[in-house]
Design an enzyme around this catalytic site. Structure first.
Site, short mmCIF file in Angstrom:
data_model
loop_
_atom_site.label_atom_id
_atom_site.label_comp_id
_atom_site.label_asym_id
_atom_site.label_seq_id
_atom_site.Cartn_x
_atom_site.Cartn_y
_atom_site.Cartn_z
CE1 TYR A 409 88.82 -21.62 84.93
CE2 TYR A 409 87.13 -22.59 83.56
CZ TYR A 409 88.29 -21.81 83.72
OH TYR A 409 88.74 -21.43 82.61
CD GLU A 410 83.55 -19.63 88.96
OE1 GLU A 410 83.93 -18.90 90.00
OE2 GLU A 410 83.56 -19.29 87.86
N GLY A 411 86.53 -22.36 92.93
CA GLY A 411 86.79 -23.23 94.21
C GLY A 411 86.85 -24.63 93.71
#
Length: 604
Positions: A409-411
């Protein structure tokens, strides 16, 4: 009258590496005010009643129950904590929003994902980038749970390279609407959302553009089947297809070509809140594992009496303690920076955007460290449960599977590791963080004659503070030499960046734990902080090992001959203890505290 915010020095993002932080200037969980404690307790009550008590339903792909509990969270105001009161939110500060994200995420990754996707990337882009008309129209519905949001950025060919998306937005001849066509994937909340934040490219623009798109199946929007996933089983995750979906021009979010900036800033906030969302998950695994270890009898004794189990529990608790310390330290820095900007005349939107952006380095550090700790914690939780941990009849198995997505997630963690170092170097080039001066000083120190005097480490944490200073020198030595050698091509040396990032991460996490414990020891007395002191010392000991390994790997990769020899000697000097802590005794102290109290008790 000066406020607390202006009375203390607030370091800029990344400056922790080159400036000393006084323990009095950090925020800890023990500093929560009455309102924040009430918010925390009401969130825990909701989680225990609605989520933890029914965790099996989330494992059976009960998407309807996820939606039902999300609506209940909306009724309690939990979806609107970060939303200004003007738009039917609670208008609370950044620390309070972190608290809710922390405690609402402990029971199940399915609900945590739905909550994070809605409140963060589903609502926040409109709150921070929308015009007044857009905010009045959409944000109140999202803040109260009347509507749910989703975020459409990722495509089959655009993951980490978010700006390479192929989805197109074509302006109509009369200039009143856009037609959006394209495919998005891994869209959380897609199965029950009312609104999408969609990113598309207009003509051959360099950067994508954001749009607010209402979910209307009759308007060229179709959904794929629910994805079959390793974990987060009751988080609705689908592909979304747009086929000439008509969107009014007034639903463009911010300006044309500003979508990539929106996406990146949303990720900054998402990263620190994802870290927060991994905190209570760790506490609950620790508590379950402690309870089981006290009850499980083998060889005529509870397994918590075995050193192998004590060691696991101690490390699990230690990592959770460091994670809390670092998350709330950064959260308060962001909150204070927002307050400073508002006091200087910025709008709430501008202040929050710039406040979070200032600490993008810390956000990436936290995302990596805490997501990896929650995975390790749940893995050891399974191990403590033994065969029962592998069974779906206990929550350990689902906790392990749900934790796995946090590193993506989120990079991905690899992207975030490289971002942390890359952003720090860019800040240095802009003059926001002075790396050159301290790096030069470290270089001169390496060439000098070391002192052979025996230092006075009689005060609490005197040696630990000195070690953290030296670990910062290790980063400056490695990163400074690498920048000098490779210049702009440094970003091509990914393995070096990853190793340097691990050093940076350990410095921030270890220092955060130390500052928290030192502050509370000064306020409450050392005797009251025996276990906290043990956790701080244990975390630092492990951090020194990681730094030594990663720095050696880095030095050998780019330095040769005398340069390599000098740097390796410097590394040995910078990672050396004068008084080595008794690690076994520290682990016993920590595990005994868990056994005696029956739970992790350090969250304020």
């Amino acid at each position: 009258m000066a406020t607390e915010t202006t009375e203390k020095e607030i370091l800029r993002g990344g400056q922790f590496l080159v400036k000393e932080t006084a323990c009095e200037d950090v925020f800890t969980m023990e500093d929560l005010n009455e309102e924040q404690r009430m918010m925390r307790d009401s969130t825990k009550e909701f989680v225990d009643r609605e989520l933890w008590a029914h965790w099996e339903r989330f494992e059976k792909k009960d998407y309807a129950y996820t939606e039902e509990t999300m609506r209940k969270a909306g009724e309690l105001g939990l979806l609107g904590v970060a939303v200004p009161e003007k738009y039917d939110g609670l208008g609370m500060g950044f620390v309070s929003t972190m608290l809710v994200c922390d405690y609402i995420s402990g029971a199940t990754g399915s609900f945590s994902t739905a909550f994070g996707a809605h409140t963060g990337i589903g609502t926040m882009p409109i709150t921070l980038y929308g015009n007044e008309e857009q905010k009045m129209k959409y944000v109140p519905k999202l803040a109260t749970g009347e509507w749910f949001g989703a975020y459409c950025l990722t495509e089959p060919g655009a993951g980490s390279d978010a700006n390479s998306g192929k989805t197109k937005a074509v302006l109509s001849d009369d200039g009143k609407t856009y037609k959006i066509s394209g495919q998005k994937m891994w869209i959380s909340n897609a199965g029950f959302c009312n609104l999408f934040i969609v990113f598309a490219r207009i003509e051959d623009d360099k950067n994508i553009t954001g749009f607010i798109v209402e979910n209307d199946p009759s308007n060229g929007i179709t959904l794929g089947d629910e994805e079959k996933k390793l974990g987060i089983h009751s988080s609705s995750t689908r592909q979304v297809f747009f086929n000439d979906t008509v969107v009014p021009v007034e639903n463009m979010l911010s300006e044309r070509g500003n979508g990539f900036k929106i996406a990146m800033n949303a990720l900054n906030v998402g990263r620190i809140k994802l870290a927060a969302a991994c905190l209570d998950a760790q506490r609950r695994v620790i508590n379950e594992a402690t309870t089981y270890a006290k009850e499980r009898v083998q060889f005529k004794t509870p397994i918590i009496n075995f050193g192998a189990i004590k060691s696991k529990l101690a490390i699990m608790a230690t990592n959770a303690y460091a994670d809390e310390s670092a998350c709330y330290r950064a959260a308060k820095n962001i909150e204070d920076r927002i307050a400073m900007r508002e006091a200087a005349g910025n709008t709430h939107q501008e202040a929050e955007l710039k406040g979070v952006e200032e600490y993008a380095i810390e956000c990436s550090i936290l995302k990596v460290a805490v997501s990896e700790h929650v995975q390790a914690c749940s893995d050891e939780g399974i191990q403590i449960f033994g065969g029962m941990g592998f069974s779906a009849d206990t929550p350990m198995e689902s906790a392990w599977r749900d934790a796995r997505i946090a590193r993506i997630y989120e990079g991905t963690n690899e992207i975030n590791r490289m971002l942390a170092v890359g952003m720090l170097v860019k800040k240095a080039m802009k003059g926001h963080v002075d790396l050159l001066g301290p790096a030069t000083a470290v270089g001169e120190e390496l060439m000098g004659i070391p002192s052979f005097d025996t230092p006075d480490y009689s005060e609490l944490f005197a040696e630990e503070k000195e070690i953290i200073k030296k670990l910062k020198k290790v980063f400056l030595m490695v990163a400074g030499s690498a920048v000098q050698k490779f210049g702009p091509q440094l970003e091509e040396h990914q393995q070096l960046l990853l190793a340097a990032s691990d050093i940076l991460i350990q410095v921030y996490m270890a220092e955060s734990a130390l500052l928290r414990t030192e502050k509370n020891a000064k306020k409450k007395g050392e005797d009251s902080q025996k276990t906290e002191i043990a956790m701080t010392q244990l975390y630092l000991y492990n951090a020194v090992d990681i730094v030594a390994t990663k720095a050696k790997e880095s030095i050998i990769s780019f330095a040769e001959g005398d340069e390599q020899r000098v740097m390796l000697m410097g590394l040995k000097r910078f990672t050396k203890y004068t008084n080595m802590p008794n690690i076994v005794a520290l682990r016993k102290q920590i595990s005994s505290d868990l056994e005696e109290n029956g739970k992790y008790r350090f969250d304020g």
